[in-house]
Each structure stands twice: as C-alpha cells, then as structure tokens.
Design a protein around this motif. Structure first.
Motif, PDB file in Angstrom:
ATOM      1  N   ASN A 208       0.840  -1.197   0.000  1.00 49.59           N
ATOM      2  CA  ASN A 208       0.000   0.000   0.000  1.00 49.59           C
ATOM      3  C   ASN A 208       0.879   1.252   0.000  1.00 49.59           C
ATOM      4  N   PRO A 209       1.028   1.944  -1.099  1.00 52.99           N
ATOM      5  CA  PRO A 209       0.333   1.721  -2.361  1.00 52.99           C
ATOM      6  C   PRO A 209       1.058   0.807  -3.351  1.00 52.99           C
ATOM      7  N   ASP A 222       5.438   0.248  -1.354  1.00 51.79           N
ATOM      8  CA  ASP A 222       5.619  -0.091   0.053  1.00 51.79           C
ATOM      9  C   ASP A 222       5.498  -1.613   0.177  1.00 51.79           C
TER      10      ASP A 222
HETATM   11 MN    MN Z   1       2.193   2.360   2.944  1.00 53.82          MN
END
Ligand code: MN
Ligand code: GDP
Length: 397
Positions: A208-209, A222
């Motif tokens: 995320n993302p 990430d």
């Molecule tokens: Mn993140």
C-alpha cells in the motif's frame, strides 16, 4: 516474523514483482552515496527517504520525505535517522529509526496521472484459503476505506491446492479499472506477488500503495511482510532478516533460553507448565479481576534454574503486581517444583518485591504445599484452581 520494507521488497523483486528501487543507509553520507548510485542506474534525480521501522503509517509521522537534490537527501536523512518516529501504528513513545531506505521517486509526471491502489495477500483463517484483498483506494489506511467505502474493497479467495488461476489475476486487474498495457502489467504483478507470498511462506504481504506509474508500469511502493515463523526452518537465509532491535527485548531473551514468553499489558505475571493450562490460567486471572502481564509456558521441566529464569523475566515488567505460578505435576513432581521456587526465591533476594501465589496440583501436591507454607517466604500456596484465583484477588485488592 516481521520484515522491514526494504527486505520485503528484496523478496518481491526476486519473484519478479516490480518495485520502487532503493538502497538502505545508516548514515546521511551513506544516504547520499546511495542516491548517487541510484541516479546512475535509474536516471531519476529526485529521491524519497523512508524510515525503516516495523510499523506502518510512517508517512503520517514524518518518516517518508521527498528529496529534490543531494543536499536534501543529506539533511532529510540526518533528520530521520535517529529520530523517535511516532505513527498511528506505534506506541506513544514511537520507534527509533536506525536505517533509511533511499528510493527512486516513482511519482514523476508523464502522459497520465500516477494512480495508487491497495493490495494484500493474506491467510483467511475463516475459510482456510489464501486471499487477495485489493482496492482502488490506495495510499490511505485500508481501515478507513473499510469503514467509509466498504464497497471499494474487493477480495479474491484462492484455493491453496490449486493456486492462483489466470482468470483470477485478470479479474483483479479488471476490478481495478485497468485496460491495455496497465491491465496486462497488473495481471503479471498479481501473479508474481502471489508466487512471492507462497514461496516465502508468508502470512501477509501488504502493498500500500501499489502504483500505476504515468507510463503504465505497476510497482510496489511499500511492502509490509509477515513471515510464518513455523515455516522459517525451510528458509535458513531468512533468519538473517530478523531485526532484534524491533522485537520485544524480554521475548528475545526468553526465546534465547528456550522459554515460550509473550508480553502482555496486564498486572499479574504468570508462570505455567503447558500452553493449554497457561491459557486457562490467563482466563482465571481475568475472572478474578486482574489482567495477565504475560503468557509463559515453562514447559515440562520446571526445575529450579528454569523457574529462576522465568521469575527474572516476569519481574522485568514494572507493571507486575503479583505472580501466579500454576503447575500441574504430571511428569514433574510438585515437591521438586516447590523446592525450585523456594531456591529461586532465595537466590533472587530483593529482586522479588511482589507477592507470589503458587498453585501446585498433581504428584506430591500435599508435600509441596507444606514445603511452601513452612518456607517463611512471601509465597501463598494453593491446591485448587479457584483457591489460587481467590488469593490473586486478595493480593490485588
Ligand atoms: Mn504504505
Ligand atoms: P507508510 O506511510 O508507512 O505506509 O509508507 P509508504 O511507503 O506507503 O509511503 C507513504 C506515502 O509516501 C505513499 O503513500 C506515497 O504517497 C508517498 N510516496 C512514496 N514513495 C513516493 C515517491 O517515490 N514519490 C512521491 N512523490 N511520493 C512517494
């Protein structure tokens, strides 16, 4: 076992998952040379400096910052390294940053806007299947998305025996609203991500993302990775990824001496033989108005040395107001354990500053009780479970 972002990304890359590239640094000087090296290989001039701690939400706490030139790489790294980073996922005290990831800036402008998605692969314990959870709403807390716009979160269940089917990867890309090159890239991304999850014996890969760049590449910006400890024996090379600085120091110490210890928030320390009895003991503490300060299974051999080590570990927690020892003497003899407790108590001396309630049941329980009653120490003996609970209640009152 949890990994740092940079370690998770290394695993992802080894399975062919596209990642935001970066190099890890422990000093501002190292960060600058990392940025220079990255510029040579990626051609990008801007970099993101990312604190490496075992907690998410780093951006919100000031642990992820964009550097437009080498001077900024240096000042920002200097600022982040050594800081006590507080995020929505850390305690109020935060976590000390020992290393930063210097990463290429992947949000460069181009033909179209970059777009952030959310994607995780995890074990769905309710269905016994693996699951891909994904959303068009990337970059923000998935908890907030779940609360406010639950219809924007999709799930895809994968039978671990069959593995991810090609149609499932296409369905993910379709639901994310992609077409053309980005659609194809996303199906590759999902497939490689699932392979990484299975291959690494992970229980969570949360990205995320996930970014669709302006030139339609799909990359992991990430990575939050949890590996299944029970499968670590199959991955000897992963042991080197363990960062003891990020783990609870008492748990690390307990593990080193072969004790099964989990730190909790309560005020009653417990020492029990057997995991099941330990769970029941924690319930008992709750029922008597206390809160367990830990889970501790001392195992089958509750000898004096082990009992003493266990007391030392429990007493490291300043919240502990009483200790409940609950031993069932099946294989061990209760009188041996009782003698162990008395010896340990004498060895520890002033270190023991809280009352100890000992419940011994099984072989030679009566001999054990007499031994403790006659010891003259601040130890209360009980034979029945309820009696022990009552005594915990009394000392807490
Ligand atoms: Mn993140
Ligand atoms: P987290 O806050 O711990 O989840 O850390 P992330 O790695 O997800 O980074 C936080 C945010 O920083 C992301 O959601 C992005 O919006 C932003 N970010 C990460 N990498 C870049 C980058 O290369 N360029 C820019 N401009 N922003 C980035």
């Amino acid at each position: 076992m949890n990994l740092h972002e940079y370690q998770g990304k290394e695993i992802l890359a080894s399975y062919g998952v596209g990642i935001q590239r970066g190099l890890v640094a422990t000093t501002p000087e190292e960060a600058v040379s990392a940025a220079q090296q990255l510029t040579e290989t990626t051609g990008t001039g801007w970099h993101v400096i990312k604190a490496q701690i075992h907690a998410g939400g780093r951006g919100k706490g000031g642990g992820v910052k964009l550097a437009k030139n080498l001077d900024e790489v240096k000042t920002i790294s200097d600022q982040i390294l050594g800081m006590q980073l507080i995020t929505p996922q850390t305690s109020a005290a935060g976590k000390k940053v020992h290393q930063v990831l210097v990463a290429e800036d992947v949000y460069y402008p181009g033909a179209s806007e970059p777009k952030e998605f959310y994607m995780s692969v995890l074990l769905n314990r309710a269905t016994g299947q693996n699951m891909i959870m994904y959303s068009t709403e990337g970059g923000m807390d998935i908890e907030t998305v779940a609360e406010q716009t639950p219809h924007l979160i999709f799930t895809e269940e994968i039978d671990p025996g069959l593995g991810l089917q090609a149609f499932q990867a296409r369905k993910v890309a379709f639901n994310l609203g992609l077409s053309g090159a980005a659609f194809k890239e996303m199906t590759r991304f999902v497939t490689a991500l699932y392979n990484a999850y299975v291959g690494a014996d992970a229980s969570l890969f949360e990205i995320n993302p996930v970014l669709k760049t302006s030139d339609d590449k799909i990359i992991a910006v990430d990575a939050k990775v949890t590996l299944d400890d029970n499968a670590l024996f199959r991955h000897k090379d992963y042991e080197a990824l363990r960062d003891l600085k990020e783990e609870n120091p008492v748990e690390v110490e307990a593990k080193a001496v072969g004790l099964n210890y989990v730190d909790l928030d309560g005020n009653v320390g417990c020492m029990v033989n057997g995991a099941g009895l330990a769970m029941a003991t924690m319930d008992l503490i709750k029922q008597s108005g206390g809160d367990p300060a830990n889970f501790l299974d001392v195992g089958g051999t509750a000898d004096a040395a082990r009992v003493e080590t266990a007391f030392r570990l429990i007493l490291k927690d300043p919240k502990v107001k009483a200790i409940l020892v609950n031993i069932f003497g099946g294989i061990v003899r209760c009188d041996r354990v009782a003698q162990g407790i008395v010896d340990a108590y004498k060895n520890l001396g002033d270190a023991i500053n809280v009352p100890i309630i000992v419940r011994l049941q099984g072989t030679n329980a009566d001999v054990a009780k007499t031994l403790i009653d006659n010891s003259g120490l601040n130890v209360l003996a009980a034979t029945a479970f309820e009696e022990a609970a009552q005594k915990v209640q009394e000392v807490l009152a």
